[in-house]
Write a protein that holds these residues in place. Structure first.
Motif, PDB file in Angstrom:
ATOM      1  N   GLU A 627      19.692 -74.430 -65.435  1.00  0.00           N
ATOM      2  CA  GLU A 627      19.838 -74.671 -66.866  1.00  0.00           C
ATOM      3  C   GLU A 627      20.914 -73.770 -67.488  1.00  0.00           C
ATOM      4  N   LEU A 628      21.468 -74.223 -68.597  1.00  0.00           N
ATOM      5  CA  LEU A 628      22.365 -73.419 -69.417  1.00  0.00           C
ATOM      6  C   LEU A 628      21.687 -73.182 -70.763  1.00  0.00           C
ATOM      7  N   TYR A 629      21.832 -71.971 -71.293  1.00  0.00           N
ATOM      8  CA  TYR A 629      21.167 -71.604 -72.547  1.00  0.00           C
ATOM      9  C   TYR A 629      22.200 -71.084 -73.540  1.00  0.00           C
ATOM     10  N   GLU A 630      22.056 -71.484 -74.782  1.00  0.00           N
ATOM     11  CA  GLU A 630      22.905 -70.930 -75.831  1.00  0.00           C
ATOM     12  C   GLU A 630      22.353 -69.598 -76.332  1.00  0.00           C
ATOM     13  N   ASP A 631      21.053 -69.443 -76.341  1.00  0.00           N
ATOM     14  CA  ASP A 631      20.387 -68.237 -76.819  1.00  0.00           C
ATOM     15  C   ASP A 631      20.061 -67.356 -75.616  1.00  0.00           C
ATOM     16  N   VAL A 632      20.687 -66.179 -75.536  1.00  0.00           N
ATOM     17  CA  VAL A 632      20.486 -65.322 -74.359  1.00  0.00           C
ATOM     18  C   VAL A 632      19.059 -64.785 -74.299  1.00  0.00           C
ATOM     19  N   GLU A 633      18.420 -64.573 -75.447  1.00  0.00           N
ATOM     20  CA  GLU A 633      17.040 -64.092 -75.425  1.00  0.00           C
ATOM     21  C   GLU A 633      16.099 -65.143 -74.851  1.00  0.00           C
ATOM     22  N   VAL A 634      16.339 -66.394 -75.216  1.00  0.00           N
ATOM     23  CA  VAL A 634      15.543 -67.483 -74.638  1.00  0.00           C
ATOM     24  C   VAL A 634      15.792 -67.569 -73.138  1.00  0.00           C
ATOM     25  N   ALA A 635      17.055 -67.418 -72.740  1.00  0.00           N
ATOM     26  CA  ALA A 635      17.392 -67.467 -71.316  1.00  0.00           C
ATOM     27  C   ALA A 635      16.677 -66.363 -70.546  1.00  0.00           C
ATOM     28  N   ASP A 636      16.735 -65.141 -71.070  1.00  0.00           N
ATOM     29  CA  ASP A 636      16.091 -64.022 -70.377  1.00  0.00           C
ATOM     30  C   ASP A 636      14.584 -64.223 -70.269  1.00  0.00           C
ATOM     31  N   ARG A 637      13.985 -64.653 -71.343  1.00  0.00           N
ATOM     32  CA  ARG A 637      12.534 -64.836 -71.353  1.00  0.00           C
ATOM     33  C   ARG A 637      12.123 -65.953 -70.384  1.00  0.00           C
ATOM     34  N   THR A 638      12.842 -67.069 -70.434  1.00  0.00           N
ATOM     35  CA  THR A 638      12.495 -68.218 -69.599  1.00  0.00           C
ATOM     36  C   THR A 638      12.715 -67.920 -68.119  1.00  0.00           C
ATOM     37  N   GLU A 639      13.840 -67.286 -67.813  1.00  0.00           N
ATOM     38  CA  GLU A 639      14.171 -67.059 -66.409  1.00  0.00           C
ATOM     39  C   GLU A 639      13.372 -65.898 -65.818  1.00  0.00           C
ATOM     40  N   ALA A 640      12.970 -64.943 -66.646  1.00  0.00           N
ATOM     41  CA  ALA A 640      12.068 -63.897 -66.153  1.00  0.00           C
ATOM     42  C   ALA A 640      10.724 -64.513 -65.775  1.00  0.00           C
ATOM     43  N   GLU A 641      10.230 -65.424 -66.609  1.00  0.00           N
ATOM     44  CA  GLU A 641       8.969 -66.109 -66.301  1.00  0.00           C
ATOM     45  C   GLU A 641       9.093 -66.892 -64.989  1.00  0.00           C
ATOM     46  N   SER A 642      10.211 -67.585 -64.805  1.00  0.00           N
ATOM     47  CA  SER A 642      10.428 -68.334 -63.570  1.00  0.00           C
ATOM     48  C   SER A 642      10.475 -67.397 -62.369  1.00  0.00           C
ATOM     49  N   LEU A 643      11.121 -66.258 -62.528  1.00  0.00           N
ATOM     50  CA  LEU A 643      11.227 -65.286 -61.443  1.00  0.00           C
ATOM     51  C   LEU A 643       9.846 -64.779 -61.033  1.00  0.00           C
ATOM     52  N   TYR A 644       9.044 -64.369 -61.991  1.00  0.00           N
ATOM     53  CA  TYR A 644       7.699 -63.886 -61.671  1.00  0.00           C
ATOM     54  C   TYR A 644       6.873 -64.976 -60.983  1.00  0.00           C
ATOM     55  N   ARG A 645       6.990 -66.184 -61.494  1.00  0.00           N
ATOM     56  CA  ARG A 645       6.179 -67.269 -60.945  1.00  0.00           C
ATOM     57  C   ARG A 645       6.568 -67.575 -59.493  1.00  0.00           C
ATOM     58  N   VAL A 646       7.879 -67.596 -59.206  1.00  0.00           N
ATOM     59  CA  VAL A 646       8.316 -67.867 -57.831  1.00  0.00           C
ATOM     60  C   VAL A 646       7.852 -66.754 -56.884  1.00  0.00           C
ATOM     61  N   LEU A 647       7.928 -65.520 -57.337  1.00  0.00           N
ATOM     62  CA  LEU A 647       7.463 -64.415 -56.498  1.00  0.00           C
ATOM     63  C   LEU A 647       5.963 -64.513 -56.241  1.00  0.00           C
ATOM     64  N   GLU A 648       5.204 -64.754 -57.299  1.00  0.00           N
ATOM     65  CA  GLU A 648       3.742 -64.761 -57.186  1.00  0.00           C
ATOM     66  C   GLU A 648       3.232 -65.960 -56.389  1.00  0.00           C
ATOM     67  N   GLU A 649       3.864 -67.125 -56.575  1.00  0.00           N
ATOM     68  CA  GLU A 649       3.320 -68.363 -56.019  1.00  0.00           C
ATOM     69  C   GLU A 649       3.980 -68.798 -54.723  1.00  0.00           C
ATOM     70  N   GLN A 650       5.210 -68.342 -54.462  1.00  0.00           N
ATOM     71  CA  GLN A 650       5.923 -68.804 -53.277  1.00  0.00           C
ATOM     72  C   GLN A 650       6.277 -67.668 -52.322  1.00  0.00           C
ATOM     73  N   VAL A 651       7.012 -66.678 -52.820  1.00  0.00           N
ATOM     74  CA  VAL A 651       7.598 -65.677 -51.937  1.00  0.00           C
ATOM     75  C   VAL A 651       6.526 -64.811 -51.279  1.00  0.00           C
ATOM     76  N   VAL A 652       5.720 -64.141 -52.103  1.00  0.00           N
ATOM     77  CA  VAL A 652       4.746 -63.202 -51.555  1.00  0.00           C
ATOM     78  C   VAL A 652       3.719 -63.905 -50.671  1.00  0.00           C
ATOM     79  N   PRO A 653       3.122 -65.027 -51.090  1.00  0.00           N
ATOM     80  CA  PRO A 653       2.146 -65.677 -50.200  1.00  0.00           C
ATOM     81  C   PRO A 653       2.748 -66.095 -48.853  1.00  0.00           C
ATOM     82  N   LEU A 654       3.986 -66.592 -48.860  1.00  0.00           N
ATOM     83  CA  LEU A 654       4.597 -67.040 -47.614  1.00  0.00           C
ATOM     84  C   LEU A 654       4.831 -65.874 -46.663  1.00  0.00           C
ATOM     85  N   PHE A 655       5.262 -64.732 -47.190  1.00  0.00           N
ATOM     86  CA  PHE A 655       5.539 -63.570 -46.343  1.00  0.00           C
ATOM     87  C   PHE A 655       4.267 -63.030 -45.703  1.00  0.00           C
TER      88      PHE A 655
END
Length: 704
Positions: A627-655
């Protein structure tokens, strides 16, 4: 100095740990007897010296430096960096990389000779004339050019104070100091004429005659010429032109770029090197266009004919996806430093000044843009990933008003890495054992990469553990006690703010839960430098250092100071996951994530730069969906949430989803795909072939 250790003993211990299911288990998962055995082994490991830097780490003539290469730490973390391990400067004989000629190199045209200009080169940590990714890419480019037999000479600047040496003060703030190059102690030589006097060329800068010497090194068969103004015949002001990489203000930058571009062309002429193609790697060297125009017009060509000649034989690679990233000099600076050019026969200010101006500012009254000079002075143009080329076509479409945006002549040649430089020794040994002999030069279509599937999971994961253990050892040198069995996430690069080094730190409660799970622990290892004038970037760095010193996160977060190629090698060879969090589309390519692929690491990245091409489910992880975001605060908030979710639900369990022998088969499956599918695709051997076939040979043919 630690006593030498037989590397076979290390492999034996790893195999024993695998056999008894110890490798990759945490203390909480072990039975008491197993935990005691692991503790005994840990004491054995700690009895060995894991020091990365011994003696003068930047001095290849230091006996201490090479002494440490015979210890276990060297055996585990060392990659195939092929500079000679000798003891005196004269023995080094200016050879930075002796080369690994490819068995089936392309057949290049007999008259092809490329002059490759760049402001920085990272060949080895023993020659600190680089800051980050641009220099590492340039160094890897030269190594692959040598391996593939591509005729090339490279030109840069001889920074006698380097970029800067990084330390941290008591409050965790970055302290920048000089990183001096004493040329007599480096693997280089100053070029001299037959009478023994140094070879020099001269340039007019602000009415003064500045003398420029030439220091030479060899990168395999590729000659590297470094231009040096620190000569006794220059005054102190001019001796400092080549003092520091990216140091000083815009006055220093314009002087450095004049020396690189104009001085570089004059050095080639003085050495009688018959170059047929000029490659500007980024816009810092674009003044070479003006020098070549001057040569041709003084010889009698009309300006328009001269410009056509220069353009047809010039290549420009842009690395910057935003217009503000290029150097722009004021009209007053241009007149003061380059006004003499208009007095040369056949060339006037009306001819050359518009080359640096925008279409709505043809007199460059709002500034002389080095990117525009390069774009107008070169016919053969490229970006450094497919997305970056697309962005660049849109950014510079006004220069080609007769073309639709998609037809703007900027092609994409995606960056790569020099695999022999960055592959860990354990992984290379596995590849040598299970793949066909020329695997390191094989392209993505070569069936030898399918044989990665034949490597036993236990051996592949053992090599991964060895790299991680070396990274843990490096962290121990800096006072951090990490876990060699824990999932390790690495982040090492320039601390530019758009790279968002602190994105994972935005939710401390969630981060704490992620890192400190006793059954599935995670640890973060950071390294990198912020430019001394980048205050926000230094703030990001200080925040990470503070977290690494917070007792609450002890054993889970480390920051390694003094980032250089040596630290970078240990990082990319040791990280299980490589984190990349830029603001899309500001990462033109990125290459650090490519380096983990051959080492069995997996990428976790925003879909930007090279990862747009590299990502597929099953060979790494994506943050967001591009995605592309015009609002950097929205981008940071949204992508931080995505990062945590991928780590919690995909990366750590698989390892941590382990078979009975302690090996995570699902994780190893992704390792195999990352190695076999991404390594050959994102290599500089592939990249340099593309440059040769799509740009260099075309430019050489057009200039004949």
């Amino acid at each position: 100095m630690a006593a030498p250790v037989d590397e076979r003993l290390f492999e034996l211990i790893v195999r024993i740990r695998l056999k008894f299911g110890l490798l990759g288990r945490t203390a909480a998962q072990l039975q008491p007897a197993q935990a005691d055995q692991q503790g005994a082994e840990q004491q054995t490991f700690e009895a060995w010296d894991w020091t990365l830097h011994r003696g003068d780490s930047k001095n290849p003539t230091s006996p201490g430096q090479f002494g440490s290469r015979t210890t276990l730490s060297g055996a585990v973390h060392r990659s195939a960096v092929y500079h000679p391990q000798l003891t005196t400067g004269s023995q080094l004989n200016s050879q930075l990389y002796p080369g690994r000629p490819a068995p089936q190199a392309p057949r290049w045209s007999s008259d092809l000779l490329v002059a490759y200009f760049c402001s920085e080169f990272a060949i080895t940590e023993h020659l600190p004339i680089y800051s980050g990714g641009l220099g590492v890419l340039a160094g890897d480019h030269l190594k692959s050019a040598s391996d593939l037999g591509l005729p090339m000479v490279a030109l840069g600047l001889a920074y006698h104070h380097g970029y800067f040496a990084q330390t941290l003060d008591d409050e965790g703030r970055q302290v920048a100091g000089p990183d001096p190059n004493v040329w007599s102690m480096r693997p280089v030589e100053r070029l001299e004429g037959p009478d023994g006097t140094p070879i020099t060329v001269s340039i007019h800068i602000e009415g003064r005659l500045v003398h420029v010497g030439v220091i030479q090194a060899w990168v395999g068969s590729t000659r590297l010429l470094l231009l040096d103004t620190d000569l006794p015949e220059n005054d102190e002001r001019d001796r400092g032109i080549t003092a520091s990489l990216y140091g000083g203000d815009s006055e220093m930058r314009i002087r450095q770029e004049i020396v690189l571009g104009i001085g570089g062309v004059r050095a080639l002429r003085a050495l009688d090197i018959p170059v047929t193609v000029f490659h500007m790697n980024e816009g810092h060297s674009a003044f070479l266009v003006l020098e070549r125009l001057r040569e041709l017009t003084v010889a009698g060509e009309r300006f328009d004919e001269a410009l056509a000649t220069v353009r047809s034989s010039s290549v420009f690679t842009t690395h910057t996806p935003v217009p503000a990233g290029f150097d722009i000099f004021s009209p007053e600076q241009i007149q003061r430093h380059l006004g003499w050019l208009s007095a040369e026969p056949g060339i006037t200010a009306e001819d050359w000044i518009p080359l640096g101006g925008t279409p709505d500012d043809p007199r460059s009254e709002r500034g002389f843009n080095m990117a525009l000079l390069a774009l107008r002075g070169a016919k053969h143009l490229n970006g450094v990933s497919q997305l970056h080329a697309e962005v660049s076509r849109g950014m510079w479409s006004e220069l080609f008003p007769e073309r639709p945006v998609d037809d703007v002549p900027i092609i994409g040649i995606t960056n790569g890495i020099h695999v022999p430089t960055w592959a860990g020794r354990g992984v290379q040994a596995l590849m040598d054992r299970y793949l066909d002999e020329p695997w390191i030069w094989s392209g993505a279509e070569d069936p030898t990469w399918q044989k990665v599937e034949s490597i036993p999971s236990t051996e592949l994961f053992a090599a991964r553990w060895g790299g991680r253990r070396a990274l843990v050892g490096l962290a121990e040198n800096h006072g951090f006690e990490l876990n060699p069995d824990a999932l390790t996430i690495g982040f090492a690069r320039r601390f530019a703010t758009y790279k968002r080094a602190t994105l994972l730190l935005t939710d401390r409660e969630r981060l704490r839960a992620l890192l400190k799970n006793p059954d599935r622990p995670v640890q973060l290892v950071f390294a990198g430098k912020a430019h001394p004038r980048d205050v926000p970037g230094q703030g990001f760095l200080a925040e990470i250092v503070a977290l690494s010193r917070d007792p609450e996160f002890a054993g889970h977060v480390a920051f390694i100071p003094g980032y250089d190629m040596a630290v970078g090698r240990v990082m990319v060879q040791g990280a299980d996951v490589w984190l990349n969090t830029p603001r899309r589309p500001k990462e033109a390519s990125g290459t650090s994530g490519m380096k983990v692929c051959i080492n069995g690491g997996l990428n976790l990245s925003i879909l930007d730069g090279w990862w747009v091409e590299g990502y597929e489910p099953g060979r790494g992880f994506a943050i967001g969906q591009g995605e592309l975001y015009e609002d950097v605060e929205v981008a940071d908030r949204t992508e931080a949430e995505s990062l945590y979710r991928v780590l919690e639900e995909q990366v750590v369990p698989l390892f941590y989803d382990r078979a009975a022998n302690g090996v995570p088969e699902g994780w190893v499956s992704q390792m195999r795909r990352s190695i076999a599918e991404l390594t050959p695709t994102f290599s500089t051997h592939r990249m340099v072939r593309e440059y040769g076939e799509r740009l260099y040979e075309v430019a050489a043919e057009a200039s004949r």
